[in-house]
Design a protein around this motif. Structure first.
Motif, short mmCIF file in Angstrom:
data_model
loop_
_atom_site.label_atom_id
_atom_site.label_comp_id
_atom_site.label_asym_id
_atom_site.label_seq_id
_atom_site.Cartn_x
_atom_site.Cartn_y
_atom_site.Cartn_z
N THR A 175 -17.55 15.36 19.76
CA THR A 175 -18.00 14.15 19.09
C THR A 175 -17.87 12.96 20.02
OG1 THR A 175 -17.63 12.69 17.17
CG2 THR A 175 -15.69 13.75 18.12
N ARG A 196 -22.04 13.32 16.08
CA ARG A 196 -22.37 14.37 17.04
C ARG A 196 -22.83 13.72 18.35
NH1 ARG A 196 -24.62 16.60 12.16
NH2 ARG A 196 -23.48 18.49 11.56
N SER A 207 -30.81 7.67 20.32
CA SER A 207 -30.34 8.14 19.02
C SER A 207 -29.12 7.35 18.57
CB SER A 207 -30.00 9.63 19.08
OG SER A 207 -31.15 10.40 19.34
N ARG A 238 -29.11 2.15 11.56
CA ARG A 238 -28.90 2.69 10.22
C ARG A 238 -27.66 2.06 9.58
NH1 ARG A 238 -31.25 7.50 8.33
NH2 ARG A 238 -32.70 8.51 9.79
N ARG A 284 -27.51 2.47 5.86
CA ARG A 284 -28.11 3.79 5.64
C ARG A 284 -27.51 4.85 6.55
NH1 ARG A 284 -34.39 3.02 6.30
NH2 ARG A 284 -34.26 5.27 5.91
N GLU A 295 -27.34 8.61 5.54
CA GLU A 295 -28.54 9.44 5.54
C GLU A 295 -28.73 10.18 6.87
OE1 GLU A 295 -31.77 6.85 4.71
OE2 GLU A 295 -30.90 6.05 2.87
N ALA A 296 -27.95 9.82 7.88
CA ALA A 296 -28.16 10.37 9.22
C ALA A 296 -27.60 11.79 9.32
CB ALA A 296 -27.49 9.48 10.27
N GLU A 297 -28.39 12.71 9.90
CA GLU A 297 -27.96 14.09 10.06
C GLU A 297 -26.90 14.25 11.16
OE1 GLU A 297 -31.41 16.40 10.82
OE2 GLU A 297 -32.26 16.15 8.80
N ASP A 298 -26.82 13.28 12.07
CA ASP A 298 -25.88 13.39 13.18
C ASP A 298 -24.49 12.85 12.84
OD1 ASP A 298 -27.63 14.56 15.08
OD2 ASP A 298 -28.62 12.62 15.33
N LEU A 349 -21.12 13.43 10.51
CA LEU A 349 -20.35 14.30 9.62
C LEU A 349 -19.34 13.42 8.88
CD1 LEU A 349 -19.46 17.15 8.65
CD2 LEU A 349 -17.88 17.19 10.60
N ARG A 350 -19.27 13.56 7.54
CA ARG A 350 -18.41 12.72 6.73
C ARG A 350 -17.58 13.59 5.79
NH1 ARG A 350 -23.50 11.69 5.31
NH2 ARG A 350 -22.95 12.08 3.15
#
Length: 308
Positions: free
Chosen positions: A190, A224, A230, A237, A242, A245-248, A250-251
Motif C-alpha cells: 500500500t 493500493r 490515479s 474523489r 466520493r 466509490e474508488a476501487e483502489d 480498501l476500507r
C-alpha cells in the motif's frame, strides 16, 4: 481553567486571542491561568505543567490551538482524567468542528463557561493518542511537505492543497506490511495506511464506514499502489466526497489492528503522523481504541455550531 495557548497556531494574533479569553473569563468571575507555547518551547512540558496546575485546583485544562496542539495537550490530560476544553485556533479544526465548538474565540470561550464534561472516543497507536487520525506511508509525507509550504507561504487551505499536489507528483515507494486484525494475518502492499477517528473528516471525503466510530471502532483506509495520475484522481474523489466509490481504496472498521513492515529490522522504526504531527515509533504498531475516554467540555445545545 488552565489554558494552554499555542502562540503559533492559525493566523490570529496570539496577544489579541489571549486578551479576548481573559476578558471573558474575568467578566464571568472564572479563575484561570494562561500558559503560552512560544516558538522553541516543548509543548509536552507545558501540557504536563497545565495538568499539574489543574489537578492542584480541581480545575480543567483547555487547549487553544490547532489539532496538533489539541493532541499534545490531550496526551497529558487523558491519563489524569481531567475535563478537557477546546478553543480552536488552527486551519482545519476537525476535532472541534465535530463537536460543535465555534472557531470564533469569543463565542467558544462563552460556550466553555456553560460546557459540561462528556466522554469522547480516543484512538491510540502504541502509547500515542490521536483525536482525528493516525497514518503511515504517503500521508505523513504529505503532512510534512504541507508544513514546509505553510512556513514559506502562510497557513491556508489553498496552500495545503497546492503542497499536496506537488508531493503527489513525486514517485513514492509502496509499503510492504504485515497486518493482524481480529485474529487474521495478511500481507499487503500500500502507499499509505490511514486510521480515522473523526466522523466529520471521513464523511467529507466520502467514507461510508464513518458511522462505525459511533460503535466504538476506528476506520482504516489503505490505498493500493497506483500511478501518479490515479493518485491525483483519488485525491479529487476525496475532495468531492466520493473516495468511498474508488476501487483502489480498501476500507474497514476495527477495534484493534497490529502492523509491522514485512521485513523489519530488529530496531525498525516507522514514521507516523498523529493529528498532523510527525513522530517515529518502534514497530510493530498497535492501533486501538483507548479504554479510557477523554472528558471533553461539550458545548450546551444552544452553544453548538454546525460544521462548515
Amino acid at each position: 481553567m488552565v489554558i494552554v495557548l499555542n502562540a503559533g497556531s492559525g493566523r490570529s494574533d496570539a496577544d489579541a486571542t489571549e486578551r479576548t479569553i481573559r476578558e471573558i473569563l474575568d467578566a464571568a468571575g472564572r479563575a484561570h491561568e494562561v500558559l503560552r507555547i512560544e516558538r522553541g518551547v516543548d509543548v509536552a512540558q507545558i501540557a504536563a505543567q497545565a495538568v499539574r496546575r489543574a489537578q492542584g485546583c480541581q480545575g480543567a485544562v483547555v487547549a487553544a490551538g490547532g489539532d496538533g496542539t489539541l493532541n499534545a495537550v490531550a496526551q497529558a490530560v487523558l491519563p489524569a482524567g481531567l475535563p478537557f476544553g477546546v478553543l480552536p485556533q488552527g486551519t482545519f479544526n476537525y476535532f472541534s468542528r465535530t463537536h460543535g465548538i465555534s472557531s470564533d474565540t469569543a463565542q467558544a470561550t462563552h460556550a466553555l463557561l456553560r460546557a459540561r464534561p462528556a466522554p469522547v472516543q480516543v484512538g491510540l497507536v502504541n502509547d500515542r493518542l490521536f483525536l482525528v487520525n493516525a497514518s503511515v506511508g504517503l500521508y505523513p509525507q504529505l503532512l510534512q511537505d504541507r508544513e514546509a509550504y505553510k512556513r514559506r507561504y502562510g497557513r491556508s487551505r489553498l496552500v495545503a492543497l497546492w503542497s499536496a499536489l506537488v508531493t503527489l507528483l513525486h514517485a513514492h515507494r509502496p509499503l510492504r506490511l504485515q497486518l493482524e486484525c481480529q485474529g487474521r494475518q495478511q500481507s499487503v502492499r500500500t502507499s499509505t495506511l490511514f486510521v480515522g477517528n473523526n466522523g466529520l473528516q471521513l464523511q467529507q471525503i466520502g467514507v461510508p464506514e464513518a458511522g462505525l466510530l459511533a460503535q466504538g471502532q476506528l476506520v482504516a483506509l489503505m490505498l493500493r499502489p497506483v500511478g501518479t495520475l490515479s493518485m491525483l484522481g483519488l485525491m479529487l474523489r476525496g475532495a468531492f466526497g466520493r473516495l468511498g466509490e474508488a476501487e483502489d481504496v480498501l476500507r474497514f472498521g476495527f477495534e484493534r489492528l497490529a502492523m509491522r513492515p514485512a521485513a523489519p529490522r530488529r530496531t525498525a522504526r516507522v514514521k507516523v503522523a498523529t493529528d498532523g504531527e510527525i513522530c517515529w515509533l518502534r514497530a510493530p504498531l498497535h492501533f486501538r481504541v483507548s479504554p479510557q475516554p477523554l472528558w471533553l467540555l461539550m458545548p450546551m445545545p444552544q452553544d453548538r455550531v454546525e460544521p462548515a
